[in-house]
Enzyme design. Structure first.
Site, mmCIF file in Angstrom:
data_model
loop_
_atom_site.group_PDB
_atom_site.id
_atom_site.type_symbol
_atom_site.label_atom_id
_atom_site.label_comp_id
_atom_site.label_asym_id
_atom_site.label_seq_id
_atom_site.Cartn_x
_atom_site.Cartn_y
_atom_site.Cartn_z
ATOM 1 N N ASP A 45 -2.982 4.522 -2.319
ATOM 2 C CA ASP A 45 -4.132 5.178 -1.634
ATOM 3 C C ASP A 45 -4.526 6.645 -2.278
ATOM 4 O OD1 ASP A 45 -5.121 5.158 1.090
ATOM 5 O OD2 ASP A 45 -4.060 6.891 1.455
ATOM 6 N N ASP A 94 0.714 -1.190 -0.157
ATOM 7 C CA ASP A 94 0.184 0.157 0.117
ATOM 8 C C ASP A 94 0.902 1.410 0.127
ATOM 9 O OD1 ASP A 94 -2.308 1.555 0.552
ATOM 10 O OD2 ASP A 94 -3.236 0.261 1.716
ATOM 11 N N HIS A 138 -11.071 -2.198 4.630
ATOM 12 C CA HIS A 138 -10.968 -1.641 6.055
ATOM 13 C C HIS A 138 -11.457 -0.170 6.296
ATOM 14 C CE1 HIS A 138 -8.112 0.429 3.424
ATOM 15 N NE2 HIS A 138 -7.966 1.361 4.291
ATOM 16 N N ASP A 139 -12.124 0.296 5.206
ATOM 17 C CA ASP A 139 -12.777 1.579 5.544
ATOM 18 C C ASP A 139 -14.233 1.442 5.442
ATOM 19 O OD1 ASP A 139 -10.145 3.042 5.303
ATOM 20 O OD2 ASP A 139 -10.466 3.301 3.321
ATOM 21 N N GLU A 144 -6.588 3.755 -5.572
ATOM 22 C CA GLU A 144 -7.964 4.095 -4.723
ATOM 23 C C GLU A 144 -8.475 5.366 -5.210
ATOM 24 O OE1 GLU A 144 -9.851 4.610 -0.303
ATOM 25 O OE2 GLU A 144 -7.906 5.246 -0.900
HETATM 26 C C1 GLC Z 1 -7.553 5.670 2.227
HETATM 27 C C2 GLC Z 1 -7.436 4.608 3.250
HETATM 28 C C3 GLC Z 1 -7.894 5.016 4.427
HETATM 29 C C4 GLC Z 1 -7.013 6.193 5.148
HETATM 30 C C5 GLC Z 1 -7.269 7.402 3.661
HETATM 31 C C6 GLC Z 1 -6.169 8.357 4.045
HETATM 32 O O1 GLC Z 1 -9.193 6.080 1.827
HETATM 33 O O2 GLC Z 1 -8.080 3.494 2.781
HETATM 34 O O3 GLC Z 1 -7.985 4.172 5.486
HETATM 35 O O4 GLC Z 1 -7.830 6.801 6.137
HETATM 36 O O5 GLC Z 1 -6.971 7.043 2.501
HETATM 37 O O6 GLC Z 1 -4.890 8.063 3.917
#
Ligand code: GLC
Ligand code: CA
Length: 543
Positions: free
Chosen positions: A195, A95, A318-319, A244
């Site tokens: 990310d 990641d 995880h979110d 993402e």
């Molecule tokens: C992404 C991650 C999340 C994190 C955010 C900031 O959305 O999946 O867990 O809080 O980025 O890094």
């Protein structure tokens, strides 16, 4: 493409397996569980951040990109993991949190100490005392600017105040980040997850009259250029990569993931996980709008296919809250609805992701007190919702459904103490359901949710139509049933999913579907199919 017929498994290491009794999962814990993952059949493991970090955002606040936080183990543990995984045909995806660093990162610390070179690594603007530079909101609540009195400047943080946004316009920053990729690639990593990578290119720094500022930095002006440069120079083109993409568009995702653009292999988008947000607000509860869900799936699948893009397919990470608690029924139809939801996305065009515990049908945390939560976003919003006048009970209900901690409770390995996750005190409470929902029990039960996921992974490898077939949506006017058809070289699959907990009829009679696809490839009821779909029933028919 190699990743078209493979499945990725996401590990949140802090909650996966602890081996030294400190209540934190660790890298050695992942190594210990590799046989379980091989048996499931997954090809890649996306592991969320384990780099040194103050853990304000559970590791998404990175203080050093090229080291291991001692709470997760050592570089030797990492090398062992790579090697043991490879021996089982599994590759690691790391990641990369490149939109921001922790304010504890050495670069930011030098910037704070007045070093101009490093100030230019971040987005500092003069002033901002009392009145933020713009009205942009942090994704975790409150203003996105933090004023630093010693410098009389403010820095941008789209997330927590300890997550300072990097300045991608600075070529030195881009070089640093390429080096991070080179470092991990050289250690045997097979892919990367990036990310919130569509937020890296900021446009104008202006007040947003109608929103929270996202229009100025989402899929920003230079994002494609920056990605192309990064991927090319770091030598990761063709590796398995996923970005993402926050509040993105289909047109941009086509560019991010079409191989001809030399950016990424695929994209995560989130529109389908906002269909239960009232007026787009995560903190306003609403029943899921399945009409909208179906429309989104159809649009993304059809248009990404037409444009040569590739989707990452997922319900959980995880979110996100646990899908069986969210769009299914985690009580009466727990098993049926978990399996139906799995089938609904695993037969789409794209690469499926399984988030740890999803394959067991793990449910939301069930916390009833704010003290049980750990996530910075949940704690911030608890305060915001209370201050906005919601009662304690209402607030806890909202947090209970929306908190990211729902997915972060420890992996449920056994019915025993702490679900077999740790011999110590877990950093976040174990879900009480572990006595009945756990890997030990499900791995040996041919009717389990786990067995169903295993079958989905196997079928994708076995049947090219799943990886490469064309897609057409069926039952378009029927809000209760998500249905589509996949075709390749005369082979057809029809996937019919009843999204409701009640019996329902398909618009085209099932008997008609059966005329051309008479075989049943998969279903979630042990008894023979009927002429209606039972609650949460899924059927995959084939010729
Ligand atoms: C992404 C991650 C999340 C994190 C955010 C900031 O959305 O999946 O867990 O809080 O980025 O890094
Ligand atoms: Ca540990």
């Amino acid at each position: 493409m190699s990743f078209h017929n493979e499945v990725v498994y996401q590990i949140y290491p802090k909650s996966f397996q602890d081996t030294n009794g400190d209540g934190w999962g660790d890298l050695a814990g992942i190594t210990q569980r590799l046989d379980y993952l091989r048996d499931l059949g997954v090809r890649y493991l996306w592991i969320t951040p384990f780099y040194p970090s103050p853990q304000r955002d559970n590791g998404y606040d990175v203080a050093d990109y090229c080291a291991i936080d001692p709470r997760y183990g050592t570089m030797d543990d990492f090398d062992t993991l790579v090697c043991e995984a490879r021996a089982r045909g599994i590759g690691l995806m790391l990641d990369m949190v490149f939109n921001h660093t922790s304010t504890a990162h050495a670069w930011f610390q030098r910037a704070l100490a007045g070093d101009k070179h490093y100030q230019d690594y971040y987005i500092f603007r003069d002033g901002g005392k009392g009145a933020p530079i713009t009205n942009w909101q942090s994704k975790f609540g409150g203003t996105a600017w933090e004023y630093v009195p010693g410098l009389d400047k403010s820095y941008l943080h789209l997330f927590d105040v300890t997550q300072a946004d990097l300045n991608w316009e600075n070529p030195a920053v881009r070089e640093e980040l390429k080096n991070v990729l080179r470092f991990w690639k050289a250690r045997g990593v097979e892919g990367f997850r990036f990310d919130v990578v569509n937020l890296i290119s900021k446009g104008a720094f202006e007040d947003d009259a109608t929103g929270d500022g996202r229009k100025y930095y989402t899929d920003g002006p230079h994002v494609h250029e920056y990605l192309q440069e990064l991927v090319h120079d770091a030598g990761i083109d063709g590796m398995v990569t996923v970005g993402e993409m926050s509040s993105t568009s289909i047109a941009n995702c086509i560019r991010y993931s079409n191989p001809a653009e030399h950016e990424l292999a695929m994209t995560f988008s989130f529109h389908h996980l906002k269909v239960d947000y009232k007026d787009g607000d995560k903190w306003s509860l609403m029943m899921p709008d399945f009409h909208k869900l179906k429309q989104l799936f159809a649009d993304w699948q059809e248009q990404m296919t037409a444009g040569g893009g590739w989707n990452a397919l997922f319900w959980c990470n995880h979110d996100q809250p646990r899908i069986v608690s969210r769009f299914g029924d985690d009580k009466k139809y727990w098993k049926e609805s978990a399996k139906m939801l799995a089938a609904a996305i695993h037969f789409l065009r794209g690469t499926p992701y399984i988030y740890q515990g999803e394959e067991l049908g793990m449910t939301n945390a069930g916390f009833t007190n704010i003290d049980e939560y750990r996530d910075v976003e949940s704690i911030n919003y608890y305060k915001i919702l209370r201050a906005a006048g919601h009662s304690e009970a209402e607030t806890l209900q909202i947090i209970g459904e929306r908190s990211r901690d729902n997915s972060r409770t420890p992996m449920q390995w056994t019915a025993g103490e702490n679900a077999g996750f740790t011999t110590g005190t877990p950093w976040l409470a174990v879900n009480a359901t572990h006595t009945s929902i756990n890997a030990e029990r499900e791995a040996n039960d041919p009717g389990s949710i786990h067995a169903f996921y295993k079958e989905l992974v196997r079928l994708r490898k076995e049947l090219p139509v799943i990886a490469d077939g064309s897609i057409a949506f069926l039952e378009r006017e029927n809000d209760d049933v998500l249905a589509y058809e996949r075709t390749l070289d005369g082979k057809t699959l029809r996937v019919l999913c009843n999204l409701r907990g009640t019996e329902t009829k398909t618009a085209t009679p099932l008997a008609d579907y059966r005329k051309t696809t008479p075989g049943t490839l998969l279903g979630n009821y042990p008894e023979e199919p009927r002429d209606t779909l039972r609650p949460y029933e899924c059927l995959v028919l084939t010729n």
